[in-house]
Design an enzyme around this catalytic site. Sequence first.
Site, PDB file in Angstrom:
ATOM      1  N   GLU B 119     -65.779 -23.620 -20.756  1.00  0.00           N
ATOM      2  CA  GLU B 119     -65.531 -23.854 -19.327  1.00  0.00           C
ATOM      3  C   GLU B 119     -64.063 -24.044 -18.981  1.00  0.00           C
ATOM      4  O   GLU B 119     -63.739 -24.650 -17.966  1.00  0.00           O
ATOM      5  CB  GLU B 119     -66.296 -25.100 -18.831  1.00  0.00           C
ATOM      6  CG  GLU B 119     -67.741 -24.817 -18.487  1.00  0.00           C
ATOM      7  CD  GLU B 119     -68.393 -25.959 -17.694  1.00  0.00           C
ATOM      8  OE1 GLU B 119     -67.990 -26.197 -16.543  1.00  0.00           O
ATOM      9  OE2 GLU B 119     -69.306 -26.596 -18.236  1.00  0.00           O
ATOM     10  N   PRO B 212     -74.656 -43.558 -14.071  1.00  0.00           N
ATOM     11  CA  PRO B 212     -74.197 -42.172 -14.056  1.00  0.00           C
ATOM     12  C   PRO B 212     -75.223 -41.266 -14.738  1.00  0.00           C
ATOM     13  O   PRO B 212     -76.150 -41.751 -15.388  1.00  0.00           O
ATOM     14  CB  PRO B 212     -72.917 -42.236 -14.885  1.00  0.00           C
ATOM     15  CG  PRO B 212     -73.186 -43.322 -15.880  1.00  0.00           C
ATOM     16  CD  PRO B 212     -74.066 -44.342 -15.161  1.00  0.00           C
ATOM     17  N   TYR B 214     -74.362 -39.093 -17.106  1.00  0.00           N
ATOM     18  CA  TYR B 214     -74.003 -39.040 -18.532  1.00  0.00           C
ATOM     19  C   TYR B 214     -72.976 -40.121 -18.811  1.00  0.00           C
ATOM     20  O   TYR B 214     -72.205 -40.512 -17.931  1.00  0.00           O
ATOM     21  CB  TYR B 214     -73.472 -37.641 -18.927  1.00  0.00           C
ATOM     22  CG  TYR B 214     -72.403 -37.099 -18.010  1.00  0.00           C
ATOM     23  CD1 TYR B 214     -72.745 -36.423 -16.853  1.00  0.00           C
ATOM     24  CD2 TYR B 214     -71.048 -37.294 -18.284  1.00  0.00           C
ATOM     25  CE1 TYR B 214     -71.778 -35.946 -15.986  1.00  0.00           C
ATOM     26  CE2 TYR B 214     -70.072 -36.816 -17.419  1.00  0.00           C
ATOM     27  CZ  TYR B 214     -70.447 -36.152 -16.273  1.00  0.00           C
ATOM     28  OH  TYR B 214     -69.486 -35.693 -15.409  1.00  0.00           O
ATOM     29  N   HIS B 218     -66.333 -40.838 -15.778  1.00  0.00           N
ATOM     30  CA  HIS B 218     -65.852 -39.771 -14.897  1.00  0.00           C
ATOM     31  C   HIS B 218     -65.835 -40.269 -13.459  1.00  0.00           C
ATOM     32  O   HIS B 218     -66.610 -41.140 -13.076  1.00  0.00           O
ATOM     33  CB  HIS B 218     -66.708 -38.506 -15.047  1.00  0.00           C
ATOM     34  CG  HIS B 218     -68.169 -38.710 -14.762  1.00  0.00           C
ATOM     35  ND1 HIS B 218     -69.029 -39.337 -15.639  1.00  0.00           N
ATOM     36  CD2 HIS B 218     -68.926 -38.374 -13.692  1.00  0.00           C
ATOM     37  CE1 HIS B 218     -70.249 -39.371 -15.130  1.00  0.00           C
ATOM     38  NE2 HIS B 218     -70.209 -38.801 -13.939  1.00  0.00           N
ATOM     39  N   HIS B 220     -65.666 -39.261  -9.297  1.00  0.00           N
ATOM     40  CA  HIS B 220     -65.880 -38.263  -8.247  1.00  0.00           C
ATOM     41  C   HIS B 220     -64.735 -38.348  -7.246  1.00  0.00           C
ATOM     42  O   HIS B 220     -64.389 -39.437  -6.798  1.00  0.00           O
ATOM     43  CB  HIS B 220     -67.201 -38.513  -7.518  1.00  0.00           C
ATOM     44  CG  HIS B 220     -68.408 -38.317  -8.382  1.00  0.00           C
ATOM     45  ND1 HIS B 220     -69.168 -37.175  -8.351  1.00  0.00           N
ATOM     46  CD2 HIS B 220     -68.960 -39.108  -9.337  1.00  0.00           C
ATOM     47  CE1 HIS B 220     -70.146 -37.275  -9.233  1.00  0.00           C
ATOM     48  NE2 HIS B 220     -70.047 -38.445  -9.849  1.00  0.00           N
TER      49      HIS B 220
END
Lengths: 291, 291
Positions: B119, B212, B214, B218, B220
């Site tokens: 990715e 979350p 996962y 992280h 947003h």
Amino acid sequence: MIAERAAFSAEDAHLRTFSQSVDHIQNLGANDIYNWFLASTSNPPVNSDGATVVQPPDLKLNLIYPCTAQHIAKYSAQGVRIVTETPTIYRDHIRPFMQEKRDAGRLNWVFNIIEGRTEQEDVIFREHSSKSSDNEDEGFLLLPDLNWDRKTIASLHLLGLVERRDIWSVRDLSKTHVPWLKTMRAKMLESTTKLFPQVEADQLKLYVHYQPTYYHFHVHVVHVMLEAGATQATGKALGLDNIIGQLEAMDREDASMQDVSLSYTVGEASELWQKIYEPLKNGTLNVSAAS
Amino acid sequence: MIAERAAFSAEDAHLRTFSQSVDHIQNLGANDIYNWFLASTSNPPVNSDGATVVQPPDLKLNLIYPCTAQHIAKYSAQGVRIVTETPTIYRDHIRPFMQEKRDAGRLNWVFNIIEGRTEQEDVIFREHSSKSSDNEDEGFLLLPDLNWDRKTIASLHLLGLVERRDIWSVRDLSKTHVPWLKTMRAKMLESTTKLFPQVEADQLKLYVHYQPTYYHFHVHVVHVMLEAGATQATGKALGLDNIIGQLEAMDREDASMQDVSLSYTVGEASELWQKIYEPLKNGTLNVSAAS
């Protein structure tokens, strides 16, 4: 297959003919200048046998007539900004702003409800404070939120207004209020589940707004299935449970929500942006050195 | 007048004839089993002169064909509950659950992106950590969120993945992380406004989910005008600024988000509900006494 309503077209050609395309108008209710309708934009389709297929209304219309410039401003698209309210900005600029709004009589409608003068038919639960007993500060009442249709349980939305007047917003909550908050939270859950036995306590979400629309402490009680929009969004809503958790985890006995920085969204047309945050951003208003 | 789309009717009579009422179908695109269309439920109305009034499509259709049982479960209505994760429940039940998910290889796709194996065409910004310099822990990368169309600025939605692997969720943040969080926050705002010069830093909202999807930290990053739905709702989203504010206001140097109670929503079909919170509610799973 997942079917959703498509977005409205904002093209001129469509907007010019919009009023002609509305048909089958049903009045749902009216209150003073406010009127609600269901309607259809188009003719029912015919099926392969040539029979008309009856369609439910695809439009909800809210008519405000006559409306004021404030109504138009409220519903017009406006830019939004994220601001961070430090303890110092709160003390120097926001608290005085709140004081000004309270002094201007903006809370009269709240006090009218609390004192039993108006809207008593809307009060669905009331626990009175009693000066002589040990629940002096525990009075509150529950009202349906204006956006609730008062019957669909999955979109239940109530407002809990506290009777005490010393808490203007979440900023006035301190560690010493934790037992009071927990009692009030438990009573709001208990009374709501008694009034609406289809709902269990763990299907209710409690939150407050910061900034709120009016500076008298009130709690939103919603069904977890209620579609979450701007009213529940981070940057506007703070979970009541998390506020209690945050206060509990503070060590000093005199700790309070006045000690923390809070970030939230403000509309560019709002007084908060125009009088405080835009001038702070431009440097035409100053933040005093933290004391 | 405010016009909104009315709710769909879920009545049997309507659902039975729904497929017959869909007309003027336009294909918007397709990818494997996923297909998107715009369509109209009905015939255009005629105006007072007898002319047809052209109407934009009022339906968006997503067709998954063939679909699996998982697809049906994902889009089926499921009950939702509010749960309160105390520090003890976190330690005894949730942390081991997170460990299990990490051990099961659920994060391989994240590590593949971080290590540059997959990715990479989606990575729109990357700041590498460098073990030899003073920014050892400051690496992160930005990707477009899957729900963003990658062009509409008012619905901009990015994900910031940190390179360090020791922070599984907001629970691992402590007061000592405040300078790191502030630096990362500033860099995410700076890189986003450089990539999208139409956006100013105070038009970006940063939040994290708890729970979350996962367990690798992280953030947003969304435009403030993005329509706020379940992803931004209290009970799911926590504002990054408010977390920083909460940690700053804690007094003990070793204070952390592991010391607070956090409430959030869980679906009744989720493992968290079925394996932990429902058994806790029923008393078939126990919470140890707080130590």
